[in-house]
Design a protein around this motif. Sequence first.
Motif, PDB file in Angstrom:
ATOM      1  N   LEU A   1      74.769  30.115  28.517  1.00  0.00           N
ATOM      2  CA  LEU A   1      74.639  30.469  27.118  1.00  0.00           C
ATOM      3  C   LEU A   1      75.613  29.644  26.282  1.00  0.00           C
ATOM      4  O   LEU A   1      76.668  29.236  26.773  1.00  0.00           O
ATOM      5  CB  LEU A   1      74.945  31.956  26.925  1.00  0.00           C
ATOM      6  CG  LEU A   1      74.059  32.920  27.716  1.00  0.00           C
ATOM      7  CD1 LEU A   1      74.654  34.317  27.681  1.00  0.00           C
ATOM      8  CD2 LEU A   1      72.642  32.925  27.178  1.00  0.00           C
TER       9      LEU A   1
ATOM     10  N   ARG B   1      66.241  37.450  30.318  1.00  0.00           N
ATOM     11  CA  ARG B   1      65.305  36.619  29.558  1.00  0.00           C
ATOM     12  C   ARG B   1      65.916  35.271  29.170  1.00  0.00           C
ATOM     13  O   ARG B   1      65.246  34.230  29.236  1.00  0.00           O
ATOM     14  CB  ARG B   1      64.868  37.382  28.305  1.00  0.00           C
ATOM     15  CG  ARG B   1      63.944  36.596  27.372  1.00  0.00           C
ATOM     16  CD  ARG B   1      63.516  37.463  26.200  1.00  0.00           C
ATOM     17  NE  ARG B   1      64.668  37.958  25.462  1.00  0.00           N
ATOM     18  CZ  ARG B   1      65.282  37.263  24.499  1.00  0.00           C
ATOM     19  NH1 ARG B   1      64.873  36.049  24.175  1.00  0.00           N
ATOM     20  NH2 ARG B   1      66.309  37.790  23.861  1.00  0.00           N
ATOM     21  N   ARG B   2      67.165  35.254  28.715  1.00  0.00           N
ATOM     22  CA  ARG B   2      67.785  34.007  28.253  1.00  0.00           C
ATOM     23  C   ARG B   2      68.132  33.110  29.428  1.00  0.00           C
ATOM     24  O   ARG B   2      68.489  33.583  30.503  1.00  0.00           O
ATOM     25  CB  ARG B   2      69.053  34.310  27.459  1.00  0.00           C
ATOM     26  CG  ARG B   2      68.825  35.017  26.140  1.00  0.00           C
ATOM     27  CD  ARG B   2      70.160  35.394  25.527  1.00  0.00           C
ATOM     28  NE  ARG B   2      70.000  36.073  24.263  1.00  0.00           N
ATOM     29  CZ  ARG B   2      70.246  35.513  23.074  1.00  0.00           C
ATOM     30  NH1 ARG B   2      70.663  34.261  23.020  1.00  0.00           N
ATOM     31  NH2 ARG B   2      70.086  36.191  21.968  1.00  0.00           N
ATOM     32  N   ARG B   3      68.077  31.813  29.171  1.00  0.00           N
ATOM     33  CA  ARG B   3      68.500  30.847  30.178  1.00  0.00           C
ATOM     34  C   ARG B   3      70.008  30.624  30.097  1.00  0.00           C
ATOM     35  O   ARG B   3      70.598  30.672  29.018  1.00  0.00           O
ATOM     36  CB  ARG B   3      67.774  29.518  29.987  1.00  0.00           C
ATOM     37  CG  ARG B   3      66.285  29.602  30.311  1.00  0.00           C
ATOM     38  CD  ARG B   3      65.657  28.219  30.387  1.00  0.00           C
ATOM     39  NE  ARG B   3      64.248  28.299  30.756  1.00  0.00           N
ATOM     40  CZ  ARG B   3      63.807  28.427  31.994  1.00  0.00           C
ATOM     41  NH1 ARG B   3      64.678  28.463  33.003  1.00  0.00           N
ATOM     42  NH2 ARG B   3      62.516  28.505  32.250  1.00  0.00           N
TER      43      ARG B   3
ATOM     44  N   ASP C   1      67.734  34.175  35.586  1.00  0.00           N
ATOM     45  CA  ASP C   1      67.683  33.947  34.149  1.00  0.00           C
ATOM     46  C   ASP C   1      66.388  33.226  33.797  1.00  0.00           C
ATOM     47  O   ASP C   1      65.634  32.783  34.675  1.00  0.00           O
ATOM     48  CB  ASP C   1      68.902  33.157  33.679  1.00  0.00           C
ATOM     49  CG  ASP C   1      69.003  31.792  34.341  1.00  0.00           C
ATOM     50  OD1 ASP C   1      68.757  31.711  35.553  1.00  0.00           O
ATOM     51  OD2 ASP C   1      69.329  30.816  33.649  1.00  0.00           O
TER      52      ASP C   1
ATOM     53  N   HIS D   1      76.023  33.399  19.752  1.00  0.00           N
ATOM     54  CA  HIS D   1      75.305  34.122  20.811  1.00  0.00           C
ATOM     55  C   HIS D   1      75.028  35.556  20.374  1.00  0.00           C
ATOM     56  O   HIS D   1      73.968  35.840  19.845  1.00  0.00           O
ATOM     57  CB  HIS D   1      76.107  34.057  22.103  1.00  0.00           C
ATOM     58  CG  HIS D   1      75.489  34.773  23.262  1.00  0.00           C
ATOM     59  ND1 HIS D   1      74.147  34.701  23.542  1.00  0.00           N
ATOM     60  CD2 HIS D   1      76.017  35.577  24.203  1.00  0.00           C
ATOM     61  CE1 HIS D   1      73.883  35.431  24.603  1.00  0.00           C
ATOM     62  NE2 HIS D   1      74.993  35.977  25.021  1.00  0.00           N
TER      63      HIS D   1
END
Length: 527
Positions: free
Chosen positions: A44, A39-41, A135, A49
Amino acid sequence: MASTTTHDAIILGGGLAGLTLALHLRADHPDLDILVIERRRHPLPAAAHKVGESTVEIGAHYFAETLGLREHLEHDHIRKFGFRFFFSDGRDDLENVTELGVSKVLPTPSYQIDRGILENFLTDEARRRGIDVRDGTTISGLSMGEHGARHTVRYRDEDGQHTRQTRWVLDASGRAGLLRRHFKLTRDNGHRGNAVWFRLDDRIDIDGWCADADWSDRCSPPERWRSTNHLVGPGYWSWLIPLSSGAHSVGIVADAGMHPLESMRDFDRTVQWLGQRQPALARAVAERRDALLDFSFLRDYSYGCAQLFSADRWALTGEAGAFLDPFYSPGSDFIAIGNTYISALIGQDRAGRNLAPHATMYDQLYQSFYANSLPLFRKQYALLGDAEVLPVKVTWDYSYYWGVLCPLVFQKGLTDLELLGRVRADLERAQALNLRMQDLFLRWHAASANRNPRAMLDQYELRWFADLNGHLHDELDRDATVARLRTHVDLLEALADAIVLQATGSDPALQAPLSGRQRPPLFAAAA
Protein backbone atom coordinates in the motif's frame (compact mmCIF):
# COMPACT_ATOMS: atom_id res chain seq x y z
CA MET A 1 -9.37 -23.23 -12.49
CA ALA A 2 -11.67 -23.55 -9.48
CA SER A 3 -10.27 -24.90 -6.23
CA THR A 4 -11.91 -25.99 -2.96
CA THR A 5 -10.04 -26.03 0.35
CA THR A 6 -11.08 -26.04 4.00
CA HIS A 7 -9.71 -23.63 6.64
CA ASP A 8 -10.20 -23.13 10.36
CA ALA A 9 -10.83 -19.38 9.88
CA ILE A 10 -11.25 -17.05 6.94
CA ILE A 11 -10.86 -13.35 7.66
CA LEU A 12 -12.72 -11.10 5.23
CA GLY A 13 -10.48 -8.06 4.92
CA GLY A 14 -6.76 -7.54 5.37
CA GLY A 15 -6.74 -4.00 6.72
CA LEU A 16 -5.89 -2.98 10.26
CA ALA A 17 -8.67 -5.00 11.94
CA GLY A 18 -8.20 -8.14 9.86
CA LEU A 19 -4.40 -8.26 10.02
CA THR A 20 -4.25 -7.63 13.76
CA LEU A 21 -6.91 -10.30 14.27
CA ALA A 22 -4.82 -12.74 12.23
CA LEU A 23 -1.73 -12.03 14.35
CA HIS A 24 -3.76 -12.29 17.56
CA LEU A 25 -5.16 -15.67 16.52
CA ARG A 26 -1.74 -16.94 15.50
CA ALA A 27 -0.33 -16.02 18.93
CA ASP A 28 -3.22 -17.60 20.87
CA HIS A 29 -3.74 -20.63 18.60
CA PRO A 30 -0.45 -21.36 16.79
CA ASP A 31 -1.78 -24.29 14.76
CA LEU A 32 -4.91 -22.50 13.48
CA ASP A 33 -5.24 -22.54 9.67
CA ILE A 34 -6.00 -18.90 8.76
CA LEU A 35 -6.75 -17.34 5.39
CA VAL A 36 -6.94 -13.54 5.03
CA ILE A 37 -8.64 -12.15 1.91
CA GLU A 38 -7.88 -8.51 1.05
CA ARG A 39 -9.23 -6.50 -1.88
CA ARG A 40 -6.35 -3.99 -2.15
CA ARG A 41 -3.04 -4.96 -3.66
CA HIS A 42 0.11 -4.68 -1.59
CA PRO A 43 2.29 -2.88 -0.91
CA LEU A 44 0.00 0.00 0.00
CA PRO A 45 1.15 3.59 -0.47
CA ALA A 46 2.37 5.53 2.55
CA ALA A 47 0.22 8.46 3.75
CA ALA A 48 -2.50 8.45 1.07
CA HIS A 49 -4.36 5.39 2.33
CA LYS A 50 -6.84 5.40 5.21
CA VAL A 51 -7.84 7.56 8.15
CA GLY A 52 -7.55 6.30 11.70
CA GLU A 53 -3.95 7.38 12.19
CA SER A 54 -4.14 8.38 15.85
CA THR A 55 -4.09 5.72 18.55
CA VAL A 56 -4.97 6.10 22.21
CA GLU A 57 -3.86 4.02 25.15
CA ILE A 58 -5.85 0.81 24.68
CA GLY A 59 -5.13 0.53 20.97
CA ALA A 60 -1.46 1.41 21.49
CA HIS A 61 -1.16 -1.17 24.28
CA TYR A 62 -2.82 -3.79 22.09
CA PHE A 63 -0.47 -3.18 19.17
CA ALA A 64 2.68 -2.87 21.28
CA GLU A 65 2.15 -5.51 23.99
CA THR A 66 -0.52 -7.98 22.91
CA LEU A 67 0.75 -8.22 19.33
CA GLY A 68 4.40 -7.51 20.12
CA LEU A 69 4.80 -4.56 17.73
CA ARG A 70 6.46 -2.05 20.07
CA GLU A 71 9.77 -1.93 18.17
CA HIS A 72 7.97 -1.22 14.90
CA LEU A 73 5.82 1.49 16.48
CA GLU A 74 8.79 3.21 18.11
CA HIS A 75 11.00 3.01 15.02
CA ASP A 76 8.57 3.60 12.14
CA HIS A 77 5.87 5.82 13.61
CA ILE A 78 5.58 8.92 15.82
CA ARG A 79 5.21 8.92 19.60
CA LYS A 80 2.19 11.14 20.21
CA PHE A 81 2.31 14.24 22.41
CA GLY A 82 -1.25 13.62 23.61
CA PHE A 83 -4.43 15.31 22.44
CA ARG A 84 -4.36 19.11 22.19
CA PHE A 85 -7.23 21.55 21.70
CA PHE A 86 -7.24 25.17 20.55
CA PHE A 87 -10.41 27.25 20.85
CA SER A 88 -9.56 29.14 17.69
CA ASP A 89 -12.85 29.41 15.78
CA GLY A 90 -12.49 32.47 13.52
CA ARG A 91 -9.06 33.23 14.98
CA ASP A 92 -5.53 32.89 13.64
CA ASP A 93 -3.70 33.95 16.82
CA LEU A 94 -3.38 30.60 18.58
CA GLU A 95 -1.13 32.11 21.24
CA ASN A 96 -4.03 34.28 22.48
CA VAL A 97 -6.74 31.62 22.83
CA THR A 98 -7.31 28.89 25.39
CA GLU A 99 -5.22 25.78 24.83
CA LEU A 100 -5.95 22.43 26.48
CA GLY A 101 -3.32 19.72 26.59
CA VAL A 102 -0.25 18.48 28.43
CA SER A 103 2.99 20.41 28.78
CA LYS A 104 5.00 17.19 28.96
CA VAL A 105 4.48 13.75 27.44
CA LEU A 106 2.57 11.42 29.75
CA PRO A 107 4.14 8.03 30.64
CA THR A 108 1.82 5.62 28.83
CA PRO A 109 2.67 5.76 25.12
CA SER A 110 0.35 6.29 22.20
CA TYR A 111 1.26 6.80 18.57
CA GLN A 112 0.51 8.59 15.33
CA ILE A 113 0.56 5.77 12.81
CA ASP A 114 0.91 5.86 9.06
CA ARG A 115 -1.68 3.30 8.03
CA GLY A 116 0.07 2.39 4.78
CA ILE A 117 3.39 1.71 6.53
CA LEU A 118 1.71 -0.18 9.38
CA GLU A 119 -0.52 -2.36 7.21
CA ASN A 120 2.36 -3.24 4.90
CA PHE A 121 4.37 -4.29 7.95
CA LEU A 122 1.43 -6.28 9.35
CA THR A 123 0.97 -8.08 6.04
CA ASP A 124 4.63 -9.04 5.90
CA GLU A 125 4.60 -10.05 9.56
CA ALA A 126 1.48 -12.20 9.08
CA ARG A 127 3.12 -14.02 6.21
CA ARG A 128 6.31 -14.48 8.23
CA ARG A 129 4.18 -16.13 10.90
CA GLY A 130 2.71 -18.58 8.40
CA ILE A 131 -0.63 -16.87 7.73
CA ASP A 132 -1.97 -17.06 4.17
CA VAL A 133 -2.72 -13.44 3.12
CA ARG A 134 -4.24 -13.06 -0.35
CA ASP A 135 -4.23 -9.46 -1.58
CA GLY A 136 -5.80 -8.24 -4.83
CA THR A 137 -8.71 -10.58 -4.10
CA THR A 138 -12.46 -9.86 -4.14
CA ILE A 139 -15.18 -11.69 -2.22
CA SER A 140 -17.80 -12.89 -4.71
CA GLY A 141 -20.15 -14.85 -2.46
CA LEU A 142 -20.91 -16.18 1.03
CA SER A 143 -22.99 -19.16 2.12
CA MET A 144 -23.32 -19.10 5.89
CA GLY A 145 -23.88 -22.38 7.69
CA GLU A 146 -25.99 -22.86 10.80
CA HIS A 147 -25.99 -25.23 13.80
CA GLY A 148 -22.44 -26.43 13.30
CA ALA A 149 -22.36 -26.50 9.50
CA ARG A 150 -19.33 -25.06 7.74
CA HIS A 151 -19.42 -21.78 5.86
CA THR A 152 -18.50 -21.30 2.21
CA VAL A 153 -16.58 -18.30 0.90
CA ARG A 154 -16.18 -17.61 -2.80
CA TYR A 155 -13.58 -15.17 -4.06
CA ARG A 156 -11.94 -14.09 -7.29
CA ASP A 157 -8.32 -13.22 -7.95
CA GLU A 158 -6.12 -13.00 -11.04
CA ASP A 159 -6.20 -16.80 -11.31
CA GLY A 160 -9.98 -16.95 -11.43
CA GLN A 161 -12.79 -18.05 -9.11
CA HIS A 162 -12.14 -20.03 -5.92
CA THR A 163 -14.33 -21.70 -3.32
CA ARG A 164 -13.18 -22.24 0.28
CA GLN A 165 -14.93 -23.80 3.23
CA THR A 166 -14.23 -22.70 6.75
CA ARG A 167 -15.24 -23.36 10.33
CA TRP A 168 -15.15 -19.63 11.19
CA VAL A 169 -15.97 -16.56 9.07
CA LEU A 170 -14.53 -13.40 10.62
CA ASP A 171 -15.63 -10.15 9.03
CA ALA A 172 -13.01 -7.37 9.01
CA SER A 173 -14.21 -5.81 5.76
CA GLY A 174 -14.53 -2.30 7.17
CA ARG A 175 -17.51 -0.19 6.17
CA ALA A 176 -18.40 -2.70 3.48
CA GLY A 177 -19.71 -4.72 6.45
CA LEU A 178 -20.24 -7.92 4.51
CA LEU A 179 -21.77 -9.92 7.36
CA ARG A 180 -23.45 -6.89 8.93
CA ARG A 181 -25.30 -6.35 5.66
CA HIS A 182 -25.84 -10.07 5.03
CA PHE A 183 -27.60 -10.50 8.39
CA LYS A 184 -29.14 -6.97 8.37
CA LEU A 185 -27.44 -6.02 11.64
CA THR A 186 -26.82 -2.28 11.08
CA ARG A 187 -28.51 -0.10 13.70
CA ASP A 188 -29.10 3.65 13.85
CA ASN A 189 -27.48 5.00 17.02
CA GLY A 190 -28.89 8.53 16.83
CA HIS A 191 -25.51 10.19 16.27
CA ARG A 192 -25.24 12.31 13.11
CA GLY A 193 -21.85 13.42 11.88
CA ASN A 194 -19.93 13.90 8.65
CA ALA A 195 -16.21 14.05 7.95
CA VAL A 196 -13.82 15.21 5.24
CA TRP A 197 -10.09 14.53 5.20
CA PHE A 198 -7.00 14.76 3.05
CA ARG A 199 -3.26 14.21 3.23
CA LEU A 200 -0.54 16.70 2.25
CA ASP A 201 2.93 15.52 1.34
CA ASP A 202 4.55 18.02 3.69
CA ARG A 203 4.81 18.61 7.43
CA ILE A 204 2.49 21.26 8.91
CA ASP A 205 4.46 22.78 11.77
CA ILE A 206 1.88 24.25 14.13
CA ASP A 207 4.73 25.31 16.42
CA GLY A 208 5.83 27.76 13.73
CA TRP A 209 2.46 29.49 13.53
CA CYS A 210 3.26 31.68 16.55
CA ALA A 211 6.40 33.73 17.24
CA ASP A 212 5.46 34.16 20.90
CA ALA A 213 8.30 32.72 23.04
CA ASP A 214 6.08 32.35 26.11
CA TRP A 215 3.59 30.30 24.09
CA SER A 216 6.35 28.14 22.65
CA ASP A 217 7.91 27.47 26.05
CA ARG A 218 4.67 26.16 27.55
CA CYS A 219 5.52 22.69 26.19
CA SER A 220 8.66 20.67 26.83
CA PRO A 221 9.84 19.75 24.31
CA PRO A 222 8.21 22.51 22.20
CA GLU A 223 6.79 19.99 19.73
CA ARG A 224 3.05 20.50 19.58
CA TRP A 225 3.16 19.14 16.03
CA ARG A 226 3.43 15.59 17.49
CA SER A 227 0.05 15.95 19.17
CA THR A 228 -3.29 15.18 17.63
CA ASN A 229 -4.12 18.87 17.36
CA HIS A 230 -7.80 19.80 17.43
CA LEU A 231 -8.86 23.27 16.25
CA VAL A 232 -12.38 23.46 17.62
CA GLY A 233 -15.49 25.55 17.18
CA PRO A 234 -19.24 25.20 17.66
CA GLY A 235 -20.34 21.92 16.13
CA TYR A 236 -17.01 20.88 14.61
CA TRP A 237 -13.34 20.08 15.07
CA SER A 238 -10.42 20.03 12.65
CA TRP A 239 -7.58 17.59 13.12
CA LEU A 240 -3.87 17.78 12.39
CA ILE A 241 -2.04 14.44 12.60
CA PRO A 242 1.62 14.04 11.52
CA LEU A 243 2.71 10.89 9.71
CA SER A 244 6.14 9.31 9.84
CA SER A 245 6.40 9.45 6.06
CA GLY A 246 6.65 13.24 6.38
CA ALA A 247 3.07 13.83 5.27
CA HIS A 248 0.33 15.41 7.35
CA SER A 249 -3.28 14.28 7.74
CA VAL A 250 -5.91 17.03 7.93
CA GLY A 251 -9.60 16.54 8.55
CA ILE A 252 -12.85 18.19 9.60
CA VAL A 253 -15.53 16.38 11.58
CA ALA A 254 -18.83 18.17 12.04
CA ASP A 255 -22.34 17.83 13.36
CA ALA A 256 -24.45 17.17 10.28
CA GLY A 257 -27.15 19.61 11.37
CA MET A 258 -24.78 22.52 12.09
CA HIS A 259 -22.30 22.23 9.20
CA PRO A 260 -23.66 20.63 6.01
CA LEU A 261 -21.28 18.32 4.19
CA GLU A 262 -21.97 20.17 0.94
CA SER A 263 -20.02 23.18 2.26
CA MET A 264 -16.78 21.14 2.40
CA ARG A 265 -17.15 18.11 0.15
CA ASP A 266 -14.19 18.95 -2.12
CA PHE A 267 -10.75 20.43 -1.48
CA ASP A 268 -11.49 23.96 -2.72
CA ARG A 269 -14.69 24.24 -0.67
CA THR A 270 -12.84 22.87 2.36
CA VAL A 271 -10.14 25.53 2.07
CA GLN A 272 -12.83 28.19 1.73
CA TRP A 273 -14.70 26.83 4.77
CA LEU A 274 -11.48 26.75 6.82
CA GLY A 275 -10.79 30.35 5.77
CA GLN A 276 -13.89 31.37 7.73
CA ARG A 277 -13.48 28.99 10.67
CA GLN A 278 -9.77 28.29 11.06
CA PRO A 279 -7.83 30.87 9.01
CA ALA A 280 -4.35 29.83 10.19
CA LEU A 281 -5.00 26.25 9.08
CA ALA A 282 -6.54 27.47 5.83
CA ARG A 283 -3.35 29.38 4.99
CA ALA A 284 -1.14 26.41 5.85
CA VAL A 285 -3.24 24.12 3.64
CA ALA A 286 -3.52 26.58 0.73
CA GLU A 287 0.26 27.07 0.71
CA ARG A 288 0.63 23.30 0.20
CA ARG A 289 -2.04 22.84 -2.45
CA ASP A 290 0.49 21.29 -4.82
CA ALA A 291 1.34 18.67 -2.17
CA LEU A 292 -2.22 17.30 -2.01
CA LEU A 293 -2.15 13.49 -1.99
CA ASP A 294 -5.84 12.62 -1.67
CA PHE A 295 -9.24 13.90 -0.58
CA SER A 296 -12.21 11.96 0.79
CA PHE A 297 -15.45 12.55 2.64
CA LEU A 298 -17.86 10.40 4.60
CA ARG A 299 -21.49 11.11 5.34
CA ASP A 300 -23.21 9.84 8.50
CA TYR A 301 -20.18 7.91 9.77
CA SER A 302 -21.57 6.54 13.04
CA TYR A 303 -23.63 3.35 13.39
CA GLY A 304 -24.33 0.47 15.71
CA CYS A 305 -24.58 -3.27 15.17
CA ALA A 306 -27.18 -5.64 16.61
CA GLN A 307 -24.77 -8.57 17.05
CA LEU A 308 -21.04 -9.08 16.67
CA PHE A 309 -20.39 -12.65 17.85
CA SER A 310 -22.39 -15.76 17.04
CA ALA A 311 -22.44 -19.36 18.27
CA ASP A 312 -22.76 -20.26 14.58
CA ARG A 313 -19.06 -19.39 14.39
CA TRP A 314 -19.04 -16.00 12.75
CA ALA A 315 -17.94 -12.65 14.17
CA LEU A 316 -17.35 -9.03 13.21
CA THR A 317 -14.46 -6.74 14.17
CA GLY A 318 -13.52 -3.12 13.54
CA GLU A 319 -15.74 -1.00 11.32
CA ALA A 320 -17.29 -4.14 9.86
CA GLY A 321 -19.24 -4.16 13.13
CA ALA A 322 -19.91 -0.78 14.74
CA PHE A 323 -18.34 2.68 14.70
CA LEU A 324 -18.70 5.46 17.27
CA ASP A 325 -16.91 8.69 16.39
CA PRO A 326 -13.33 9.73 15.58
CA PHE A 327 -13.15 12.43 18.29
CA TYR A 328 -11.20 10.42 20.89
CA SER A 329 -9.75 7.97 18.32
CA PRO A 330 -11.52 4.90 19.74
CA GLY A 331 -11.37 2.84 16.54
CA SER A 332 -8.26 0.82 17.39
CA ASP A 333 -9.53 0.37 20.96
CA PHE A 334 -12.63 -1.42 19.73
CA ILE A 335 -10.54 -3.48 17.31
CA ALA A 336 -8.55 -4.64 20.34
CA ILE A 337 -11.70 -5.47 22.31
CA GLY A 338 -13.42 -7.25 19.41
CA ASN A 339 -10.32 -9.26 18.48
CA THR A 340 -9.88 -10.34 22.10
CA TYR A 341 -13.41 -11.70 22.26
CA ILE A 342 -13.10 -13.44 18.88
CA SER A 343 -9.89 -15.21 19.91
CA ALA A 344 -11.49 -16.26 23.20
CA LEU A 345 -14.51 -17.66 21.37
CA ILE A 346 -12.32 -19.67 19.03
CA GLY A 347 -10.49 -20.97 22.09
CA GLN A 348 -13.79 -22.10 23.60
CA ASP A 349 -14.74 -23.78 20.34
CA ARG A 350 -11.42 -25.62 20.07
CA ALA A 351 -11.85 -26.81 23.65
CA GLY A 352 -15.20 -28.37 22.69
CA ARG A 353 -17.30 -26.07 24.90
CA ASN A 354 -20.79 -24.79 24.19
CA LEU A 355 -20.31 -21.48 22.38
CA ALA A 356 -23.79 -20.03 22.92
CA PRO A 357 -23.35 -18.63 26.47
CA HIS A 358 -19.90 -17.24 25.71
CA ALA A 359 -20.98 -15.61 22.45
CA THR A 360 -23.93 -14.03 24.23
CA MET A 361 -21.83 -12.81 27.15
CA TYR A 362 -19.06 -11.37 24.97
CA ASP A 363 -21.59 -9.66 22.75
CA GLN A 364 -23.30 -8.09 25.76
CA LEU A 365 -19.95 -6.89 27.13
CA TYR A 366 -18.85 -5.38 23.82
CA GLN A 367 -22.23 -3.70 23.37
CA SER A 368 -22.04 -2.28 26.89
CA PHE A 369 -18.63 -0.74 26.21
CA TYR A 370 -20.00 0.74 22.99
CA ALA A 371 -23.19 2.02 24.66
CA ASN A 372 -21.27 3.53 27.58
CA SER A 373 -18.95 5.37 25.17
CA LEU A 374 -21.65 6.70 22.83
CA PRO A 375 -22.89 9.46 25.23
CA LEU A 376 -19.40 11.03 25.08
CA PHE A 377 -20.21 12.03 21.48
CA ARG A 378 -23.95 11.98 20.82
CA LYS A 379 -25.51 15.47 21.17
CA GLN A 380 -22.18 16.83 22.47
CA TYR A 381 -20.88 18.54 19.32
CA ALA A 382 -22.68 21.82 20.09
CA LEU A 383 -20.32 22.51 22.99
CA LEU A 384 -17.05 21.83 21.13
CA GLY A 385 -16.31 25.54 20.80
CA ASP A 386 -16.96 26.29 24.47
CA ALA A 387 -13.58 27.07 26.07
CA GLU A 388 -15.18 27.04 29.51
CA VAL A 389 -16.99 23.69 29.37
CA LEU A 390 -15.14 21.51 26.84
CA PRO A 391 -11.82 21.41 28.76
CA VAL A 392 -13.66 20.07 31.79
CA LYS A 393 -15.61 17.58 29.68
CA VAL A 394 -12.43 16.33 27.98
CA THR A 395 -10.73 15.89 31.35
CA TRP A 396 -13.77 14.00 32.64
CA ASP A 397 -13.96 11.80 29.54
CA TYR A 398 -10.27 10.91 29.78
CA SER A 399 -10.60 10.14 33.48
CA TYR A 400 -13.57 7.88 32.78
CA TYR A 401 -11.62 6.10 30.02
CA TRP A 402 -8.36 5.69 31.96
CA GLY A 403 -10.13 4.91 35.20
CA VAL A 404 -12.72 2.34 34.08
CA LEU A 405 -12.21 0.80 30.65
CA CYS A 406 -8.41 0.87 30.48
CA PRO A 407 -7.84 -1.21 33.65
CA LEU A 408 -10.14 -3.94 32.33
CA VAL A 409 -8.05 -4.17 29.17
CA PHE A 410 -4.57 -3.66 30.62
CA GLN A 411 -5.22 -6.23 33.37
CA LYS A 412 -6.61 -8.76 30.85
CA GLY A 413 -10.05 -8.59 32.38
CA LEU A 414 -12.22 -8.48 29.26
CA THR A 415 -12.88 -12.24 29.42
CA ASP A 416 -12.40 -12.73 33.17
CA LEU A 417 -16.01 -13.37 34.14
CA GLU A 418 -15.19 -13.65 37.85
CA LEU A 419 -13.51 -10.23 37.82
CA LEU A 420 -16.33 -8.69 35.81
CA GLY A 421 -18.88 -10.10 38.24
CA ARG A 422 -17.05 -8.63 41.22
CA VAL A 423 -16.83 -5.14 39.69
CA ARG A 424 -20.27 -5.10 38.08
CA ALA A 425 -21.77 -2.77 40.68
CA ASP A 426 -18.83 -0.37 40.34
CA LEU A 427 -19.10 -0.38 36.55
CA GLU A 428 -22.82 0.35 36.78
CA ARG A 429 -22.09 3.16 39.24
CA ALA A 430 -19.57 4.67 36.82
CA GLN A 431 -21.95 4.30 33.88
CA ALA A 432 -24.78 6.09 35.66
CA LEU A 433 -22.43 8.84 36.82
CA ASN A 434 -21.11 9.35 33.28
CA LEU A 435 -24.64 9.73 31.90
CA ARG A 436 -25.41 12.40 34.50
CA MET A 437 -22.19 14.24 33.73
CA GLN A 438 -22.75 14.28 29.96
CA ASP A 439 -26.18 15.81 30.61
CA LEU A 440 -24.59 18.34 32.98
CA PHE A 441 -22.09 19.42 30.30
CA LEU A 442 -24.92 20.18 27.90
CA ARG A 443 -26.85 22.17 30.51
CA TRP A 444 -23.70 23.98 31.60
CA HIS A 445 -22.93 24.90 27.99
CA ALA A 446 -26.38 26.46 27.66
CA ALA A 447 -25.54 28.78 30.58
CA SER A 448 -21.84 29.25 29.86
CA ALA A 449 -20.29 32.66 29.19
CA ASN A 450 -17.82 30.79 26.94
CA ARG A 451 -14.82 32.77 28.14
CA ASN A 452 -11.79 32.14 25.94
CA PRO A 453 -8.78 33.71 27.67
CA ARG A 454 -5.14 33.41 26.69
CA ALA A 455 -4.31 30.38 28.84
CA MET A 456 -2.71 26.97 28.83
CA LEU A 457 -4.92 24.50 30.71
CA ASP A 458 -2.19 22.00 31.51
CA GLN A 459 -3.52 18.52 32.25
CA TYR A 460 -0.02 17.40 33.16
CA GLU A 461 -0.21 19.60 36.27
CA LEU A 462 -3.29 17.72 37.48
CA ARG A 463 -1.32 15.11 39.39
CA TRP A 464 -4.25 12.77 39.98
CA PHE A 465 -4.94 12.93 36.22
CA ALA A 466 -1.33 12.22 35.23
CA ASP A 467 -1.25 9.41 37.81
CA LEU A 468 -4.25 7.71 36.17
CA ASN A 469 -2.21 7.58 32.98
CA GLY A 470 1.06 6.70 34.68
CA HIS A 471 -0.31 3.65 36.49
CA LEU A 472 -2.04 2.01 33.51
CA HIS A 473 0.78 -0.51 33.10
CA ASP A 474 0.86 -1.56 36.76
CA GLU A 475 0.69 -5.34 36.97
CA LEU A 476 -2.19 -6.24 39.30
CA ASP A 477 -3.74 -9.48 40.43
CA ARG A 478 -7.51 -9.89 40.43
CA ASP A 479 -8.02 -8.55 43.97
CA ALA A 480 -5.83 -5.51 43.28
CA THR A 481 -7.67 -4.84 40.02
CA VAL A 482 -11.01 -4.87 41.84
CA ALA A 483 -9.62 -2.47 44.44
CA ARG A 484 -8.12 -0.20 41.77
CA LEU A 485 -11.39 0.04 39.85
CA ARG A 486 -13.34 0.88 43.00
CA THR A 487 -10.81 3.56 43.89
CA HIS A 488 -11.15 5.01 40.40
CA VAL A 489 -14.94 5.16 40.59
CA ASP A 490 -14.63 6.92 43.95
CA LEU A 491 -12.28 9.39 42.27
CA LEU A 492 -14.80 9.95 39.49
CA GLU A 493 -17.50 10.72 42.06
CA ALA A 494 -15.22 13.25 43.71
CA LEU A 495 -14.31 14.76 40.35
CA ALA A 496 -18.02 15.04 39.52
CA ASP A 497 -18.52 17.00 42.74
CA ALA A 498 -15.76 19.44 41.78
CA ILE A 499 -17.21 19.89 38.31
CA VAL A 500 -20.69 20.56 39.69
CA LEU A 501 -19.26 23.26 41.97
CA GLN A 502 -17.45 24.84 39.02
CA ALA A 503 -20.56 24.71 36.83
CA THR A 504 -22.68 26.52 39.42
CA GLY A 505 -20.55 29.58 38.75
CA SER A 506 -22.39 29.81 35.44
CA ASP A 507 -25.81 28.74 36.70
CA PRO A 508 -26.67 28.02 40.37
CA ALA A 509 -29.49 25.80 39.15
CA LEU A 510 -26.87 23.26 38.06
CA GLN A 511 -26.12 22.47 41.70
CA ALA A 512 -26.54 18.81 42.66
CA PRO A 513 -26.05 16.87 45.92
CA LEU A 514 -22.37 16.30 46.65
CA SER A 515 -20.89 13.01 47.79
CA GLY A 516 -18.80 14.63 50.50
CA ARG A 517 -15.57 13.02 49.27
CA GLN A 518 -12.41 15.03 48.95
CA ARG A 519 -12.43 16.76 45.58
CA PRO A 520 -9.37 16.76 43.30
CA PRO A 521 -8.41 20.16 41.93
CA LEU A 522 -9.38 21.27 38.44
CA PHE A 523 -7.55 23.83 36.33
CA ALA A 524 -6.69 26.91 38.34
CA ALA A 525 -7.23 29.03 35.25
CA ALA A 526 -10.72 27.63 34.71
CA ALA A 527 -11.90 27.60 38.30
